[in-house]
Design an enzyme around this catalytic site. Structure first.
Site, PDB file in Angstrom:
ATOM      1  N   HIS A 187     -80.583 -40.714 -11.422  1.00 57.32           N
ATOM      2  CA  HIS A 187     -79.118 -40.142 -11.884  1.00 57.32           C
ATOM      3  C   HIS A 187     -78.525 -40.805 -10.457  1.00 57.32           C
ATOM      4  O   HIS A 187     -77.656 -41.282 -10.340  1.00 57.32           O
ATOM      5  CB  HIS A 187     -79.114 -38.655 -12.339  1.00 57.32           C
ATOM      6  CG  HIS A 187     -79.884 -38.759 -13.483  1.00 57.32           C
ATOM      7  ND1 HIS A 187     -79.807 -37.175 -13.801  1.00 57.32           N
ATOM      8  CD2 HIS A 187     -80.309 -39.458 -14.377  1.00 57.32           C
ATOM      9  CE1 HIS A 187     -80.675 -37.205 -15.290  1.00 57.32           C
ATOM     10  NE2 HIS A 187     -80.811 -38.604 -14.985  1.00 57.32           N
ATOM     11  N   ARG A 294     -83.202 -52.273 -26.320  1.00 53.43           N
ATOM     12  CA  ARG A 294     -84.273 -52.003 -26.108  1.00 53.43           C
ATOM     13  C   ARG A 294     -84.557 -50.562 -26.576  1.00 53.43           C
ATOM     14  O   ARG A 294     -83.809 -49.316 -25.817  1.00 53.43           O
ATOM     15  CB  ARG A 294     -85.068 -52.086 -24.760  1.00 53.43           C
ATOM     16  CG  ARG A 294     -85.015 -52.506 -24.345  1.00 53.43           C
ATOM     17  CD  ARG A 294     -85.260 -52.692 -22.407  1.00 53.43           C
ATOM     18  NE  ARG A 294     -85.667 -53.910 -21.759  1.00 53.43           N
ATOM     19  CZ  ARG A 294     -84.768 -54.744 -21.306  1.00 53.43           C
ATOM     20  NH1 ARG A 294     -83.403 -54.726 -20.882  1.00 53.43           N
ATOM     21  NH2 ARG A 294     -85.727 -55.867 -20.482  1.00 53.43           N
ATOM     22  N   ARG A 330     -84.267 -54.367 -30.415  1.00 55.85           N
ATOM     23  CA  ARG A 330     -85.693 -54.711 -30.812  1.00 55.85           C
ATOM     24  C   ARG A 330     -86.772 -53.886 -31.230  1.00 55.85           C
ATOM     25  O   ARG A 330     -85.833 -52.356 -30.630  1.00 55.85           O
ATOM     26  CB  ARG A 330     -85.635 -55.259 -29.354  1.00 55.85           C
ATOM     27  CG  ARG A 330     -87.550 -55.471 -29.156  1.00 55.85           C
ATOM     28  CD  ARG A 330     -88.066 -55.612 -28.022  1.00 55.85           C
ATOM     29  NE  ARG A 330     -87.799 -54.723 -26.830  1.00 55.85           N
ATOM     30  CZ  ARG A 330     -88.297 -54.753 -25.811  1.00 55.85           C
ATOM     31  NH1 ARG A 330     -88.324 -56.311 -24.839  1.00 55.85           N
ATOM     32  NH2 ARG A 330     -87.581 -53.620 -24.520  1.00 55.85           N
ATOM     33  N   GLU A 429     -92.165 -63.683 -25.692  1.00 56.66           N
ATOM     34  CA  GLU A 429     -92.490 -63.346 -24.458  1.00 56.66           C
ATOM     35  C   GLU A 429     -94.567 -63.220 -24.468  1.00 56.66           C
ATOM     36  O   GLU A 429     -94.554 -63.275 -23.498  1.00 56.66           O
ATOM     37  CB  GLU A 429     -92.093 -61.967 -24.196  1.00 56.66           C
ATOM     38  CG  GLU A 429     -92.478 -60.862 -25.559  1.00 56.66           C
ATOM     39  CD  GLU A 429     -91.928 -59.825 -25.298  1.00 56.66           C
ATOM     40  OE1 GLU A 429     -91.762 -59.078 -23.900  1.00 56.66           O
ATOM     41  OE2 GLU A 429     -92.566 -59.420 -25.894  1.00 56.66           O
ATOM     42  N   ASP A 453     -91.729 -60.201 -19.255  1.00 57.57           N
ATOM     43  CA  ASP A 453     -93.554 -60.251 -19.963  1.00 57.57           C
ATOM     44  C   ASP A 453     -93.405 -61.829 -19.600  1.00 57.57           C
ATOM     45  O   ASP A 453     -95.590 -62.062 -19.725  1.00 57.57           O
ATOM     46  CB  ASP A 453     -93.001 -60.037 -21.214  1.00 57.57           C
ATOM     47  CG  ASP A 453     -93.903 -58.390 -21.321  1.00 57.57           C
ATOM     48  OD1 ASP A 453     -94.577 -58.000 -20.440  1.00 57.57           O
ATOM     49  OD2 ASP A 453     -93.209 -58.448 -22.066  1.00 57.57           O
ATOM     50  N   ARG A 463     -96.185 -57.636 -13.570  1.00 53.49           N
ATOM     51  CA  ARG A 463     -94.486 -57.977 -12.452  1.00 53.49           C
ATOM     52  C   ARG A 463     -95.179 -56.305 -11.301  1.00 53.49           C
ATOM     53  O   ARG A 463     -93.789 -56.531 -10.091  1.00 53.49           O
ATOM     54  CB  ARG A 463     -93.813 -57.566 -13.709  1.00 53.49           C
ATOM     55  CG  ARG A 463     -93.717 -56.932 -14.417  1.00 53.49           C
ATOM     56  CD  ARG A 463     -92.482 -56.666 -15.293  1.00 53.49           C
ATOM     57  NE  ARG A 463     -92.304 -56.486 -16.813  1.00 53.49           N
ATOM     58  CZ  ARG A 463     -91.343 -56.497 -17.491  1.00 53.49           C
ATOM     59  NH1 ARG A 463     -90.549 -55.146 -17.317  1.00 53.49           N
ATOM     60  NH2 ARG A 463     -92.676 -56.395 -18.884  1.00 53.49           N
ATOM     61  N   CYS A 500     -83.189 -62.914 -23.077  1.00 54.30           N
ATOM     62  CA  CYS A 500     -83.123 -61.451 -22.454  1.00 54.30           C
ATOM     63  C   CYS A 500     -84.068 -60.993 -21.558  1.00 54.30           C
ATOM     64  O   CYS A 500     -83.846 -59.908 -21.172  1.00 54.30           O
ATOM     65  CB  CYS A 500     -83.047 -60.534 -24.085  1.00 54.30           C
ATOM     66  SG  CYS A 500     -85.089 -60.365 -24.643  1.00 54.30           S
TER      67      CYS A 500
HETATM   68  C1  PEP Z   1     -89.128 -59.678 -20.925  1.00 55.62           C
HETATM   69  O1  PEP Z   1     -90.241 -58.991 -21.131  1.00 55.62           O
HETATM   70  O2  PEP Z   1     -88.699 -60.281 -21.109  1.00 55.62           O
HETATM   71  C2  PEP Z   1     -88.117 -58.505 -21.857  1.00 55.62           C
HETATM   72  C3  PEP Z   1     -86.739 -58.757 -21.827  1.00 55.62           C
HETATM   73  O3  PEP Z   1     -88.333 -57.161 -22.692  1.00 55.62           O
HETATM   74  P1  PEP Z   1     -88.553 -56.046 -21.579  1.00 55.62           P
HETATM   75  O4  PEP Z   1     -88.483 -56.311 -19.846  1.00 55.62           O
HETATM   76  O5  PEP Z   1     -88.667 -54.441 -22.059  1.00 55.62           O
HETATM   77  O6  PEP Z   1     -90.192 -55.632 -21.539  1.00 55.62           O
HETATM   78 MG    MG Z   2     -90.956 -57.258 -22.672  1.00 59.27          MG
END
Ligand code: PEP
Ligand code: MG
Length: 568
Positions: A187, A294, A330, A429, A453, A463, A500
């Protein structure tokens, strides 16, 4: 030099004000008059609710509705008899004073939330502790620190900056914020960003390392703090600060401008959101739509699945806020790094390769059908498109489409309105979705490339794992070829392609994405104008030349160095 998490961009230069909480010690002697003690607690509770409501109102007018929601959440917690009832029980059953009962019960609730392996619930734990401190201060008549009264050029240094403290901040006087705890999504970080105050969080031992009145400089993007800077460092940071502010002001010139290349090639520039309230910020930042909502966040931070009606309201709110502009929503993308504790999903050895997202949804129609129904119902209120995550094979797309067709027939029967031509697309992805992109392009209305992803799955690198961070890079030729394949397959079929993942906002990749033929970029609201500026700066001819050269390279380093050398 100290380092921490750069949580709110900007350069801060100022003098330290250490924010230390007043002592909250009390005598723990057993009480004799239970009724009087319960009444004392009741009074303190009323005062606390009134105070928190006033803080929320103040926050709403000075900062924004979204930020005020944190404090409104505190009011709900304070009004919830679950926690306050237990405090009263403890006074009555254990003859404990109000202070000791508040402390024990709040600590129990906080520990429970903190034990859940989910950032949202952990944030809830911080909320409960904040409430505890506010209640104790009222019971003990302890002075609150008045952060509204600090002098201009103050850098606040605290263990943590709670919403109650932040509510009183006057951003005109606060040049920066440094804390020992908190991350990018805490926050304090959200509020610092909303107030546009540079902030570095999670700096170990910073409160004891600095003194009141000491000069410091901080870089809220890089997460760097330098105490007692010499003249050369000070001059360097002053120059950085001026550049940052000039840059920010210059970006305002891109509000209302079309998203076109220097030679007039038009693309769409949308934004990613996690909560319906975020949609307003997208409109304020001149986004041309939502490229990714999301929805899993609607399912987190609560004890049970949101109902179809609750979801319908959330999706409708976003559609209405965007007033006819496209809104890609999504469907539930849980599993992997996104957990929802109350679903009680089995622990898996390899959650990233496991029972997640569309795989889970197709096996759990009790979860998926209400979401698809809510999306279809909300499509009557704007340009909603449905996007399915983690697709690896055509059968999954067909199954989802069959379920949508069934729901459409049910809605028709009941005479409930929805957009009969609603578009259904997929996240690209997974390597499978890229390899089979030509086939997918015939089945779906659009792609949105999830590079977060796609990079991980293509490079087989998590990641979040620092040991393999050198592999987790979208500049890797394998990732670039996977992206290129999706966009070109979409083009060949006349299917819309968007992106995205974080790479959409990476200025080094802009020429490649333009040259591949990406139709839509979806970035965070705060990156919209910067992305528009970069797109404006390239001609297609330049972008094509850079892309041809970059795509002939075979190592990540070569590509990265080359793209850095030609960046605008
Ligand atoms: C992605 O995987 O690039 C994506 C936009 O979704 P998330 O980061 O929510 O997995
Ligand atoms: Mg993803």
């Amino acid at each position: 030099m100290y380092t921490g998490i750069g949580a709110s961009a900007g350069i801060g230069i100022g003098k330290v004000v250490l924010v230390k909480e007043p002592s909250l010690e009390y005598s723990n002697a057993p009480i004799t008059d239970i009724d009087a003690e319960k009444a004392r607690f009741g009074e303190a509770l009323d005062k606390c609710i009134a105070k928190t409501q006033a803080m929320a109102e103040d926050m709403k007018t000075r900062v924004g509705e979204k930020e005020a929601e944190i404090l409104e959440g505190h009011v709900l917690l304070l009004m919830d008899p679950e926690m306050t009832g237990q405090i009263e029980n403890m006074i009555e059953a254990e003859n404990k004073c109000a202070e000791a009962s508040v402390e024990a019960v709040c600590d129990q609730f906080a520990a429970l939330f903190a034990s859940l392996d989910d950032e949202m619930f952990q944030q809830r734990a911080t909320d409960v502790l904040d409430i505890k401190t506010r209640l104790l201060k009222i019971l003990l008549d302890a002075e609150d620190i008045d952060l509204g009264a600090v002098p201009e050029g103050t850098v606040l240094v605290a263990e943590d900056l709670t919403p109650s403290m932040t509510a009183g901040i006057n951003p005109a006087n606060v040049a920066g914020v440094l804390t020992e705890i908190g991350g990018k999504t805490s926050h304090s970080a959200i509020l610092a960003r909303a107030l546009e105050i540079p902030a570095v969080l999670s700096i170990e031992g910073i409160v004891s390392a600095l003194e009141n009145g000491q000069e410091v400089v901080l870089d809220g993007s890089a997460g760097i703090v330098i105490a007692s800077p010499d003249e050369a460092v000070l001059a360097e940071y002053q120059a950085k600060r001026e550049k940052y502010l000039a840059d920010k002001a210059a970006l305002k010139a891109y509000v209302g401008k079309p998203t076109v290349t220097a030679d007039g090639h038009k693309v769409e520039l949308c934004a990613n959101i996690g909560k319906p309230e975020d949609a307003l910020k997208v409109v304020e930042c001149d986004g041309e739509g939502i490229g990714l909502f999301r929805t899993e966040f609607l399912f987190m931070d609560r004890p049970q699945v949101p109902t179809e009606d609750e979801q319908f309201e959330a999706y409708k709110k976003v559609a209405e806020t965007l007033a006819g502009k496209p809104v890609i929503i999504r469907t539930l993308d849980i599993g992997g790094d996104k957990e929802i504790p109350y679903l009680g999903l089995p622990k898996e050895e390899n959650p990233f390769l496991g029972f997640r997202a569309v795989r889970l949804c197709l096996k759990r129609p009790d979860l998926y059908r209400p979401q698809l129904t809510a999306l279809l119902r909300a499509s009557a209120y704007g340009d909603i498109k449905i996007m399915v995550p983690m697709i690896t094979c055509i059968d999954e797309v067909r199954e989802v489409k069959a379920m949508i067709a069934e729901i459409k027939a049910e809605l028709d029967e009941k005479g409930i309105p929805y957009n009969k031509d609603i578009q259904v697309g997929i996240m690209a992805e997974t390597p499978a979705s890229s390899i089979m992109a030509d086939a997918f392009a015939k089945e779906v209305d659009f792609f949105s490339i999830g590079t977060n992803d796609l990079t991980g799955y293509t490079m087989c690198a998590d990641r979040g794992n620092p040991d393999v961070a050198y592999l987790y890079s979208s500049y890797n030729p394998a990732v670039l070829r996977a992206i290129e394949r999706v966009i070109k397959s979409a083009k060949a079929e006349g299917t819309m392609s968007g992106m995205c993942g974080e790479a959409a906002a990476d200025p080094l990749l802009t020429p490649l994405l333009l040259s591949f033929g990406l139709d839509e970029f979806s970035v965070s609201a705060t990156s919209i104008l910067a992305t528009r500026r970069v797109i404006n700066s390239w001609t297609m001819e330049e972008a094509n030349a850079v892309t041809e050269k970059a795509m002939s390279m075979v190592t990540e380093e070569e590509v990265r160095e080359y793209l850095t050398s030609v960046a605008k």
